[in-house]
Design an enzyme around this catalytic site. Structure first.
Site, PDB file in Angstrom:
ATOM      1  N   HIS A  59      11.000   3.014   3.745  1.00  0.00           N
ATOM      2  CA  HIS A  59      11.418   1.759   4.628  1.00  0.00           C
ATOM      3  C   HIS A  59      10.012   1.384   5.400  1.00  0.00           C
ATOM      4  O   HIS A  59      10.027   0.201   5.538  1.00  0.00           O
ATOM      5  CB  HIS A  59      12.536   2.362   5.509  1.00  0.00           C
ATOM      6  CG  HIS A  59      12.944   1.181   6.582  1.00  0.00           C
ATOM      7  ND1 HIS A  59      12.152   1.344   7.628  1.00  0.00           N
ATOM      8  CD2 HIS A  59      13.559   0.208   6.460  1.00  0.00           C
ATOM      9  CE1 HIS A  59      12.763   0.368   8.507  1.00  0.00           C
ATOM     10  NE2 HIS A  59      13.652  -0.359   7.709  1.00  0.00           N
ATOM     11  N   CYS A 116     -27.524  -3.019 -12.596  1.00  0.00           N
ATOM     12  CA  CYS A 116     -26.299  -2.433 -11.911  1.00  0.00           C
ATOM     13  C   CYS A 116     -27.038  -1.838 -10.542  1.00  0.00           C
ATOM     14  O   CYS A 116     -27.464  -0.604 -10.486  1.00  0.00           O
ATOM     15  CB  CYS A 116     -25.237  -1.630 -12.416  1.00  0.00           C
ATOM     16  SG  CYS A 116     -25.922  -0.361 -13.629  1.00  0.00           S
TER      17      CYS A 116
END
Length: 796
Positions: free
Chosen positions: A420, A755
């Site tokens: 919830h 990279c």
């Protein structure tokens, strides 16, 4: 033919999605699926619904409509006390009223008809509320009204219906309508009476047709528990979690790219006297998934069908009947958070701290919040909460919604991503961390804390107010650049979020994070686990491995599964864009830090130049571990269908080493060139540049590792900060090496990328690479937008 707008009861086969005004969003959706999707294989339990006409008949018969108007005249929406008083008075009016005799008879006659359909006397049903403004895009009413389960017999049914109607006026439902701007007395309540699926004997859960944290739309997220699904919403347990790639599922693959075992120690089952009761799940079942792979894939297929039917991302409830193992859909509504967010906007939240967190848990959303903690142990103390405080609780339920709207952040001890607290905070846009285990005991009311949900799956709580920045980028106008940009990714949990970056794919997907943070044990310790168990000196290592692999008898499978899923999550986030996965590149000192690592790794004086990269893969001592790596890659490509994965071999000193590595890969069933598999090599050693043409006879291309290349060209230990002034990637000696690699790759028609963040951090370096003709630059996520903005300015 009777006009259905005047009818008090409609069966699901009479209802479609256009009947929201009659039966509310929830029941209209059930009717739509029952009427139109069963022919596509989706199973929906039958039932009937009391309409808004029945609701108004009930109010008018008892004169409640006028009394409710008087009650709400005195309502002050800014007062919690007024909210509670108004709700109680409204509910009492309904609970003390009588269902009109004609409506009672109609309900009981139809209940008998439903019981006969299922050949059962007094059929067990679910009595579900469905407000006429519920489950619309932008409003979910999650848990705002009540549902009553395991209801049997006419008298119990009538009582449950009245309670259901009264729940239209719970404090949380009133507060939610206030927030969304709905008029309280113009909304009606429909009640669905639906045949109950025996999920108490099986399992149940919730699924979403997108990732609820990032909004990434190419996955189905399935949550599953044992027993009746109310346990998920109450947040008492952490469900099993599965991600399925939608595009690859539609191509016929079995792309369950993530399978996370939850903490399912409790479940709800039917109580003999009606309703539900909580029972303990046996230990052996807690360590098993509550849903089989075939069922996960079937639910995901149904989710895709439902989403396509409605043309909008969906929040779906499902149940598996343990008496016959059949799956059913019991609810579907529009996803009301991520799917309505502003598109083409990329947000970054950057926390500026080197502090260690005082608590961790499961992050909900991707924001950062701050405030003074308010620990609330039960609902009677909600009135102590002040706006802007951080709500700390064991768990929340719908009664807590009025104060959750005021919170700067929310932290709970229990629950998972579909508890919830998670559902409501996601909708409210409030940072939330669930499943911390001990927040309500560790944190004290009044202390300043910072709640960080910006780093993927793990949410972090820091003491004090920690400085952070928020950056927002408009991706509406795509910028044409003279080079392809890609992104470097190590943590799979961040892949969905980073997939929104305007990049061509992943230039470097590192395995190291997956191995160190998810797997945690040395691969050879897992491979030789049975042997380790026989030696008493390994007692502590064996104990640690047992703890992290508790659901796996086969420890090798644990390694393969976790690595395949980590790689799969990254590759599916960017599918069909290319994802270059680098094989593991730990150094011996880093491998020693893994559980059991000391048993298999030598002590090296200079691990940076030692037994690392390619030299490990074909070494008989490490080869079994490398074969497990290959097995994980194979699973990601062949089972998940992620053919966009390309492979990268690091620290390969000679072309001969490259040949040996490829031979081991072939032995494992990964053959370069077969089924589109491309294999690149890192260009990070001077020999890679000097023998570039020879390496390109072995591999399909090169990815330049500028950090290692710089240290080896200049003879600088990159871990020694005091030598940094001597030179970096922009040094002429390094640039000449890089220029040569790019030129030869271009001449040979082979891939060449880099990279590292040098293009975004070193002035002029990106321009140098572009001038050399580099194909791709792969950057860390936080450098991508900065580089795009920089390059686009220079183009003008």
């Amino acid at each position: 033919m009777e006009d259905k707008t005047t009818k008090h009861i409609l069966w699901l086969n009479e209802i479609n999605k256009n009947d929201t005004a009659l039966v509310g969003g929830k029941n209209a959706s059930l009717g739509e699926m029952f009427s139109n999707l069963q022919e596509k294989g989706i199973k929906v339990p039958n039932g009937f619904c009391l309409t808004s006409s029945a609701y108004r008949h009930f109010l008018k018969y008892n004169g409640i409509d006028k009394k409710l108007a008087e009650v709400f005249k005195k309502f002050n929406p800014k007062s919690l006390a007024s909210l509670q008083t108004t709700g109680k008075q409204a509910r009492n009016l309904i609970l003390q009223a009588e269902i009109p005799p004609d409506l009672q008879k109609e309900i009981l006659d139809n209940y008998e008809k439903l019981s006969q359909e299922y050949k059962t006397e007094n059929l067990v049903v679910a009595v579900r509320s469905s407000a006429t403004a519920e489950d619309l895009k932008g409003a979910s009413f999650a848990g705002a009204m009540e549902t009553y389960l395991n209801i049997r017999g006419g008298r119990n049914l009538l009582s449950a219906i009245k309670k259901c109607v009264s729940s239209l006026f719970t404090g949380r439902a009133i507060a939610y309508r206030e927030e969304k701007g709905f008029e309280h007395l113009k909304i009606a309540l429909s009640v669905g009476i639906i045949k109950m699926v025996r999920s108490d004997l099986g399992s149940s859960g919730v699924m979403f047709t997108l990732d609820t944290e990032s909004g990434f739309k190419d996955v189905v997220l399935v949550n599953s528990i044992y027993g009746v699904g109310e346990m998920i919403v109450k947040g008492k347990i952490t469900p099993d979690e599965f991600y399925v790639s939608k595009p690859l599922l539609e191509q016929g693959f079995e792309p369950i790219i993530v399978k996370n075992l939850g903490r399912k120690d409790k479940k709800y089952v039917f109580n003999k006297t009606g309703g539900l009761k909580e029972v303990v799940v046996p230990k052996n079942k807690q360590l098993k998934f509550s849903l089989a792979d075939g069922d996960i894939l079937q639910l995901a297929r149904w989710a895709v069908i439902i989403e396509k039917h409605y043309g909008w991302p969906q929040d779906i409830e499902w149940a598996r009947d343990g008496s016959n193992n059949e799956l059913f859909i019991v609810q579907s509504r529009p996803e009301t958070v991520r799917s309505v967010e502003k598109q083409n906007v990329y947000k970054e939240y950057v926390l500026r701290t080197v502090k260690q967190p005082v608590l961790t848990g499961i992050a909900v959303g991707n924001k950062i919040g701050w405030g003074r903690a308010r620990v609330i142990t039960d609902v009677s103390r909600l009135n102590r909460f002040k706006k802007g405080e951080v709500l700390v609780a064991k768990m929340t339920d719908p009664d807590w919604v009025p104060i959750m709207r005021l919170a700067g952040a929310i932290i709970t001890d229990e629950g998972g991503k579909t508890a919830h607290a998670a559902i409501v905070s996601r909708e409210l846009g409030v940072p939330c961390i669930v499943g911390t285990g001990r927040a309500s005991r560790v944190l004290k009311t009044g202390e300043e804390i910072t709640v960080d949900c910006s780093q993927g799956f793990v949410g972090r709580v820091f003491a004090g107010k920690v400085r952070f920045e928020t950056k927002e980028y408009d991706l509406q106008n795509k910028v044409e650049l003279p080079v392809k940009l890609a992104v470097n990714i190590g943590e799979p949990a961040l892949a969905f979020t980073h997939s929104f970056l305007p990049v061509e794919g992943v230039g470097l997907a590192r395995e190291e994070f997956i191995i160190s943070e998810k797997i945690k044990a040395h691969p050879l310790a897992l491979y030789h686990y049975d042997k380790l168990k026989t030696e008493t000196k390994n007692k502590e290592i064996v104990k640690k491995i047992q703890e992290i692999t508790v659901e796996h008898k086969d420890k090798r499978e644990y390694f393969v599964k976790e690595l395949a899923e980590g790689i799969g999550q990254i590759a599916s986030a960017f599918w069909p864009r290319p994802v270059i996965v680098r094989f593991s590149d730990f150094k011996t000192n880093e491998y020693r830090n893994l559980i059991g690592g000391g048993l298999f790794e030598p002590q090296e004086e200079n691990p940076m130049l030692g037994w690392r990269g390619a030299s490990r893969y074909y070494d008989e001592k490490y080869k079994p571990a490398f074969l497990m790596e290959c097995e994980a890659i194979k699973r990601a490509r062949n089972v998940f269908g992620l053919k966009n994965i390309k492979l990268l071999v690091p620290f390969c000193r000679t072309p001969e080493e490259g040949e040996k590595v490829l031979a081991v890969m072939r032995e494992a069933g990964l053959e370069k060139g077969k089924d589109g598999l491309e294999v690149y090599v890192m260009a990070e050693i001077p020999s890679n540049a000097r023998l570039c043409e020879e390496f390109l006879q072995v591999f399909d291309g090169m990815s330049i590792g500028s950090n290692d290349l710089t240290q080896l060209v200049l003879g600088i230990d990159r871990d020694n900060g005091s030598l940094g002034h001597i030179g970096d990637e922009s040094h002429e000696a390094v640039k000449r090496m890089i220029a040569k690699i790019i030129r030869i790759c271009r001449d040979k028609g082979k891939y060449c990328g880099i990279c590292g963040d040098a293009p975004s951090t070193l002035p002029g370096f990106a321009e140098f690479l572009i001038a050399c003709g580099i194909e791709s630059m792969s950057l860390s996520p936080d450098a991508v937008m900065k580089t795009i903005l920089s390059l686009s300015k220079k183009q003008k």
